[in-house]
Every structure is written in structure tokens, then in C-alpha cells.
Design an enzyme around this catalytic site. Structure first.
Site, PDB file in Angstrom:
ATOM      1  N   SER A  98       3.957  -5.668  15.321  1.00 54.81           N
ATOM      2  CA  SER A  98       3.161  -6.727  15.936  1.00 54.81           C
ATOM      3  C   SER A  98       4.051  -7.593  16.822  1.00 54.81           C
ATOM      4  CB  SER A  98       2.507  -7.599  14.863  1.00 54.81           C
ATOM      5  OG  SER A  98       1.889  -8.699  15.491  1.00 54.81           O
ATOM      6  N   HIS A 156       1.028  -3.544  18.334  1.00 52.94           N
ATOM      7  CA  HIS A 156      -0.083  -4.429  17.992  1.00 52.94           C
ATOM      8  C   HIS A 156       0.035  -5.732  18.794  1.00 52.94           C
ATOM      9  CE1 HIS A 156      -3.218  -5.911  15.264  1.00 52.94           C
ATOM     10  NE2 HIS A 156      -2.532  -7.044  15.161  1.00 52.94           N
ATOM     11  N   ASP A 191      -1.603  -9.468  19.320  1.00 55.62           N
ATOM     12  CA  ASP A 191      -2.467 -10.510  18.752  1.00 55.62           C
ATOM     13  C   ASP A 191      -2.881 -11.500  19.820  1.00 55.62           C
ATOM     14  OD1 ASP A 191      -2.529  -9.888  15.889  1.00 55.62           O
ATOM     15  OD2 ASP A 191      -0.359 -10.197  15.990  1.00 55.62           O
ATOM     16  N   MET A 234      -4.884 -14.720  20.642  1.00 53.30           N
ATOM     17  CA  MET A 234      -5.426 -15.882  19.914  1.00 53.30           C
ATOM     18  C   MET A 234      -5.779 -16.993  20.900  1.00 53.30           C
ATOM     19  SD  MET A 234      -2.550 -16.174  16.972  1.00 53.30           S
ATOM     20  CE  MET A 234      -2.106 -14.814  15.914  1.00 53.30           C
ATOM     21  N   HIS A 272      -5.810  -6.961  19.095  1.00 53.87           N
ATOM     22  CA  HIS A 272      -6.532  -7.627  18.004  1.00 53.87           C
ATOM     23  C   HIS A 272      -6.999  -8.967  18.543  1.00 53.87           C
ATOM     24  CE1 HIS A 272      -5.998  -9.650  13.754  1.00 53.87           C
ATOM     25  NE2 HIS A 272      -7.253  -9.654  14.171  1.00 53.87           N
ATOM     26  N   MET A 322      -8.537 -12.426  18.379  1.00 53.50           N
ATOM     27  CA  MET A 322      -8.849 -13.563  17.506  1.00 53.50           C
ATOM     28  C   MET A 322      -9.302 -14.706  18.403  1.00 53.50           C
ATOM     29  SD  MET A 322      -5.609 -13.043  14.983  1.00 53.50           S
ATOM     30  CE  MET A 322      -4.832 -12.024  16.227  1.00 53.50           C
ATOM     31  N   MET A 336      -7.571  -7.673   7.280  1.00 57.70           N
ATOM     32  CA  MET A 336      -6.578  -8.752   7.311  1.00 57.70           C
ATOM     33  C   MET A 336      -6.090  -9.018   5.887  1.00 57.70           C
ATOM     34  SD  MET A 336      -6.117  -9.535  10.430  1.00 57.70           S
ATOM     35  CE  MET A 336      -4.877 -10.773  10.006  1.00 57.70           C
ATOM     36  N   ASP A 359      -3.150  -5.643   8.159  1.00 63.04           N
ATOM     37  CA  ASP A 359      -2.424  -6.571   9.037  1.00 63.04           C
ATOM     38  C   ASP A 359      -2.126  -7.878   8.312  1.00 63.04           C
ATOM     39  OD1 ASP A 359      -1.393  -7.866  11.247  1.00 63.04           O
ATOM     40  OD2 ASP A 359      -3.329  -8.114  12.256  1.00 63.04           O
TER      41      ASP A 359
END
Ligand code: DX5
Ligand code: ZN
Length: 221
Positions: A8, A33, A35, A37, A66, A68, A137, A173
Site C-alpha cells: 500500500s 494498492h 488509497d 481518501m 481503494h 475512501m 477492512m 487491508d
């Protein structure tokens, strides 16, 4: 099913992103990965599509995004264009999940559903036909470096039973590390996402190799 490792990027040194990505790519990671956000769905801001495009054009590793964010559907076209290989949206925030998953798939991208630690698997049960993977998660999303929530193991087992007879990819994750990868693989996880456990170690290639060995041996027991 074989195990895939996905470092990640959240735990990487953001001042040298290209080198960080190259290092895990050379180290044999199958996925990177990412993230994304927004400071609303989770209490943290990371990076968005421009960074994803930059990484996509400078590396060959398959990108695993991913989301979020409170408006996941608004970002799909841009991320499909990057391109990413996989894209997960959270079941807790996506009102029209079936349509969103179909939109992702119609862009030639694997569609995933992410689910928070305290959200029930029943929330996504009816959506399984449109999902290529489920992102379980094992911490509350928002930050790297948190401790693994042990109840996740039972949830992975229940999901593997729920998807019996299929090749559903179950990704996990949060707080994934050398000490828990064998139990995760045993429970039925097939993609292991790890930030601090890989980017926090000086030799990323060795960290990836050790996790793979532990997960493979453990998963065969
Ligand atoms: C948390 C993120 C994770 C995070 C994992 O919101 O979704 O991908 O980067 O980091 P570690 O492996 O350090 O828990
Ligand atoms: Zn993540």
C-alpha cells in the site's frame, strides 16, 4: 488459490514515489494498492487521480485503487482512464452499488466492494454477482500503521463460505504483517495488502518474499 501481495503506497516515502513504486515492482509485488481518501468518508486526505495517472504512466505494475470518498461514482471514469486494474468502492457509501460495479467492469477494470470492520457481510451478499473481489477492512479506514482487528479472521472465513463454489478474490487491508499472513491465507484471503509491513522495512523485496513464503506455507496447512 494463489496469494497476491499488494504493497500500500500510503506507507511509502511520498518525496520519492517513482523509486518506491519501482522497488516493490522489482520485489515481485503483483499489485500496487492506492488509497484515495477525501477527508470526509475518512478523516484523512491522501491523493487523487492525478497521482494515479502519473504512477500508471511510469510503471507497469497493476494498480489496485481503494476509494475512501463520499462520491465514488464521480471518480470512476478518471481512474479507469489512468488505467487502474482494479477499483474498490465502499458498501457503506455507495447508494447504487450494482450500477457502480457494472460501470467499473464496463471499463475493463475488476470491480471490488470494500467493507468496514463493523459492517455486516449481509450488506454485500446480493451484490456478489457483480463483484470480482471483496476488500475486507481489518482496521477502520483512514490511516496506515493501525493494529489488525482479530475478529476479521472469522469474517474472512464466513465470506469464503458465502462465496463457496466461486473463485472470489478476498483481499484484506489493514495491519497485515508477517505474523498474521498465514492465518489470513488459511481463513481464505487471496490478496494481502500491506503498507507499513512492506514500505516500513528497509529491504522491500525481502519483506515481500518473506510474507509470500509465510502466507504460502501457512495457507497449505
Ligand atoms: C487504510 C488503508 C490501508 C493502509 C494499510 O485506510 O486502506 O490500505 O494503507 O496500511 P497498513 O498495512 O500499515 O495497516
Ligand atoms: Zn486500502
Amino acid at each position: 488459490m494463489s496469494i497476491r501481495l499488494a504493497p500500500s503506497l500510503l506507507a511509502a516515502d511520498f518525496s520519492r514515489l517513482a523509486e518506491e513504486v519501482a522497488e516493490v515492482e522489482r520485489g515481485g509485488a503483483e499489485l500496487l494498492h492506492l488509497d484515495i481518501m477525501d477527508g470526509h468518508f475518512v478523516p484523512n486526505l491522501s491523493f487523487g487521480p492525478p497521482i494515479v495517472h502519473a504512477i500508471a504512466s511510469h510503471s507497469k505494475i497493476a494498480l489496485d485503487a481503494h476509494l475512501m470518498v463520499t462520491n465514488p461514482a464521480d471518480l470512476i471514469d478518471d481512474l479507469v482512464a489512468a488505467p487502474v486494474a482494479r477499483l474498490a468502492v465502499h458498501v457503506e457509501i455507495c447508494d447504487h452499488l450494482q450500477r457502480t460495479l457494472e460501470t467499473i467492469r464496463s471499463g475493463g477494470v475488476e470491480a471490488g466492494i470494500a467493507i468496514n470492520p463493523a459492517s455486516a457481510l449481509s450488506l454485500l451478499e446480493d451484490a456478489l454477482p457483480w463483484a470480482d473481489f471483496i476488500l475486507i477492512m481489518s482496521v477502520n479506514p483512514g490511516f496506515g500503521g493501525q493494529d489488525f482487528i482479530p475478529e476479521t479472521l472469522g469474517k474472512i472465513k464466513r465470506l469464503r463460505q458465502m462465496a463457496a463454489g466461486t473463485q472470489l478474490d478476498i483481499a484484506v487491508d489493514g495491519g497485515v504483517c508477517l505474523e498474521n499472513v498465514a492465518s489470513l491465507a488459511n481463513a481464505g484471503a487471496t490478496t494481502l495488502i500491506a503498507g507499513s509491513a512492506i514500505f516500513g522495512s528497509r529491504d522491500r523485496a525481502s519483506a515481500i518474499a518473506e510474507m509470500r513464503r509465510a502466507a504460502t506455507v501457512g495457507g497449505e496447512q
